[in-house]
Design a protein around this motif. Structure first.
Motif, short mmCIF file in Angstrom:
data_model
loop_
_atom_site.label_atom_id
_atom_site.label_comp_id
_atom_site.label_asym_id
_atom_site.label_seq_id
_atom_site.Cartn_x
_atom_site.Cartn_y
_atom_site.Cartn_z
N GLY A 142 0.81 -1.21 0.00
CA GLY A 142 0.00 0.00 0.00
C GLY A 142 0.85 1.26 0.00
O GLY A 142 2.07 1.20 -0.19
N SER A 143 0.21 2.40 0.24
CA SER A 143 0.97 3.65 0.21
C SER A 143 0.36 4.69 1.16
O SER A 143 -0.82 4.61 1.50
CB SER A 143 0.97 4.22 -1.21
N ILE A 144 1.22 5.63 1.56
CA ILE A 144 0.76 6.78 2.35
C ILE A 144 1.16 8.03 1.57
O ILE A 144 2.32 8.15 1.15
CB ILE A 144 1.42 6.83 3.73
N SER A 145 0.21 8.92 1.33
CA SER A 145 0.61 10.19 0.72
C SER A 145 0.12 11.36 1.56
O SER A 145 -0.90 11.28 2.24
CB SER A 145 0.15 10.30 -0.73
N LEU A 146 0.94 12.40 1.52
CA LEU A 146 0.67 13.61 2.30
C LEU A 146 0.76 14.80 1.35
O LEU A 146 1.77 14.96 0.65
CB LEU A 146 1.72 13.74 3.42
N HIS A 147 -0.29 15.58 1.29
CA HIS A 147 -0.32 16.78 0.45
C HIS A 147 0.10 16.45 -0.99
O HIS A 147 0.92 17.15 -1.60
CB HIS A 147 0.62 17.83 1.06
N GLY A 148 -0.41 15.33 -1.51
CA GLY A 148 -0.17 14.97 -2.91
C GLY A 148 1.15 14.26 -3.18
O GLY A 148 1.44 13.91 -4.32
N GLU A 149 1.95 14.00 -2.14
CA GLU A 149 3.24 13.35 -2.36
C GLU A 149 3.26 11.99 -1.68
O GLU A 149 2.85 11.88 -0.50
CB GLU A 149 4.35 14.24 -1.76
N PHE A 150 3.74 10.95 -2.39
CA PHE A 150 3.88 9.64 -1.75
C PHE A 150 5.04 9.70 -0.76
O PHE A 150 6.18 9.95 -1.17
CB PHE A 150 4.15 8.54 -2.80
N ILE A 151 4.76 9.49 0.52
CA ILE A 151 5.83 9.55 1.52
C ILE A 151 6.22 8.16 2.00
O ILE A 151 7.29 7.96 2.54
CB ILE A 151 5.48 10.47 2.71
N SER A 152 5.33 7.18 1.80
CA SER A 152 5.66 5.78 2.13
C SER A 152 5.07 4.86 1.09
O SER A 152 3.85 4.89 0.83
CB SER A 152 5.07 5.37 3.48
N THR A 153 5.94 4.05 0.49
CA THR A 153 5.51 2.94 -0.35
C THR A 153 6.44 1.78 0.03
O THR A 153 7.44 2.02 0.72
CB THR A 153 5.68 3.26 -1.87
N PRO A 154 6.15 0.55 -0.41
CA PRO A 154 7.07 -0.54 -0.04
C PRO A 154 8.50 -0.29 -0.53
O PRO A 154 9.46 -0.79 0.03
CB PRO A 154 6.44 -1.75 -0.74
#
Ligand code: ATP
Length: 347
Positions: free
Chosen positions: A59-71
């Motif tokens: 999965g992924s985490i994005s903040l303010h339009g930017e991916f900050i965590s992906t595998p």
């Protein structure tokens, strides 16, 4: 409104064990969210993943339009525009309040830094303690300073990990309401972790309820309380009793509870339903012929919370004004208000 934070099917593992599986949740700009659930359900793990202290394995985490965590990539915590407030406040004991708040502001000039510190102190209403050290503050003041420090660098999101749990009960709810209005006034997007639903209700626009690493429901506090989507949510949120009641083809319930309208029932309802009965679904009515034995009662100040026995022995709660003061063992005359009860399939 744009989503500020998006968690898309996030899985976080410790070794082989998934502490959080497939979590999906988002927060719009200025929205206050809460991760709520019993101990060990994965709340802190999810918050730490958003802060960048844990990597995601799917999965992924994005903040303010930017991916900050992906595998494949975890942006370092210090490079994320994230502010954190911890349970133990985590103020630097050897620095005074001014210096604690100014700690993360080294990119500013001296003058700008001082202005920002003053602004933050005014925001939390504590300009008078600027020169004091953390040990010279009360618990509530320490938590407000921790909040001022986290907000000073103007983060894209504020993460709060059980921020009120070291405070006494009265201060906890008062501070939760205060912090909510402060965050709302300043349009701060925030996500708080708690296992205390009163705190979650006092703070959040939106709650993600977790159970055993899974997000089981995302809803407003109102909906989570009145429309729990599962027996787990019904049981975890608020006071209430889940009872099994016989029902006939016309919707007439056993135990003299009255009738349920057929269009509120599942099509294939059998001869029993499970009902979630909240204390506000049963009203005291001294003209009623339905009288239930009082098994226990607790005084809540403005209210009494009674526990009443139905004919078949199942227990249901009833909230009255505290002037309705009837002894345990006697009977309470009541009216059932079935308009809001939640119906579950008996399976
Ligand atoms: P609490 O309300 O008690 O703080 P929580 O909902 O925040 O609980 P987490 O701390 O996220 O729960 O833990 C989720 C699961 O992951 C638990 O089973 C816990 O034992 C496990 N866990 C947490 N941290 C680690 C770690 N560093 N290594 C291995 N397992 C961990």
């Amino acid at each position: 409104m744009n989503n500020q934070l998006i968690l898309d099917q996030v899985t976080v593992k410790y070794g082989a064990m998934a502490a959080v599986s497939d979590a999906t949740f988002s927060l719009a700009e200025g929205e206050i969210g809460c991760l709520l659930g019993p101990s060990g359900c994965g709340k802190t793990t999810l918050l730490r993943a958003i802060a960048g202290f844990e990597s995601v394995s799917a999965g992924s985490i994005s903040l303010h339009g930017e991916f900050i965590s992906t595998p494949k990539h975890t942006k370092a915590p210090e490079d994320r525009a994230v502010g954190m407030v911890f349970q133990d406040f985590a103020l630097f004991p050897h620095l005074n309040v001014n210096k604690n708040i100014g700690f993360g502001l080294n990119n500013l000039s001296g003058k700008e830094k001082n202005l920002r510190i003053t602004e933050m102190l005014e925001l939390v209403g504590l300009a008078s303690v600027a020169e004091r050290f953390p040990h010279e503050l009360s618990g509530g003041q320490r938590q407000r300073i921790a909040l001022a420090r986290a907000l000073a660098p103007n983060p894209q999101i504020l993460l709060l990990d059980e921020p009120f749990s070291n405070l006494d009960a009265e201060l906890r709810t008062q501070l939760a309401a205060e912090v909510r209005s402060l965050l709302k006034k300043n349009k701060v997007t925030a996500l708080m972790v708690t296992h205390d639903q009163d705190e979650a209700f006092a703070m959040a626009d939106k709650i993600a309820l977790l159970n055993a690493g899974n997000v089981v429901q995302v809803d407003t506090p109102y909906k989570l309380y009145h429309k729990p989507g599962s027996l787990f949510a019904a049981d975890f949120i608020g006071k209430g009793a889940v009872i099994n009641v016989g029902i006939d083809a016309a919707g007439l319930l056993g135990n003299n509870l009255g009738s349920l309208s057929l269009n509120t029932l599942p099509e294939d309802f059998g001869n029993t339903v499970k009902l979630l009965v909240r204390p506000d679904d049963i009203a005291y009515d001294d003209t009623s012929d339905t009288k239930l034995e009082i098994v226990s009662k607790s005084f809540l100040g403005p209210n009494y919370l009674y526990e009443l026995a139905l004919n078949d022995g199942q227990l249901v709660p009833c909230l009255t004004h505290s002037h309705v003061d009837i002894a345990v063992g006697d009977e309470l005359p009541v009216q059932f208000d079935l308009r809001h009860v939640v119906i579950f399939n008996p399976d």
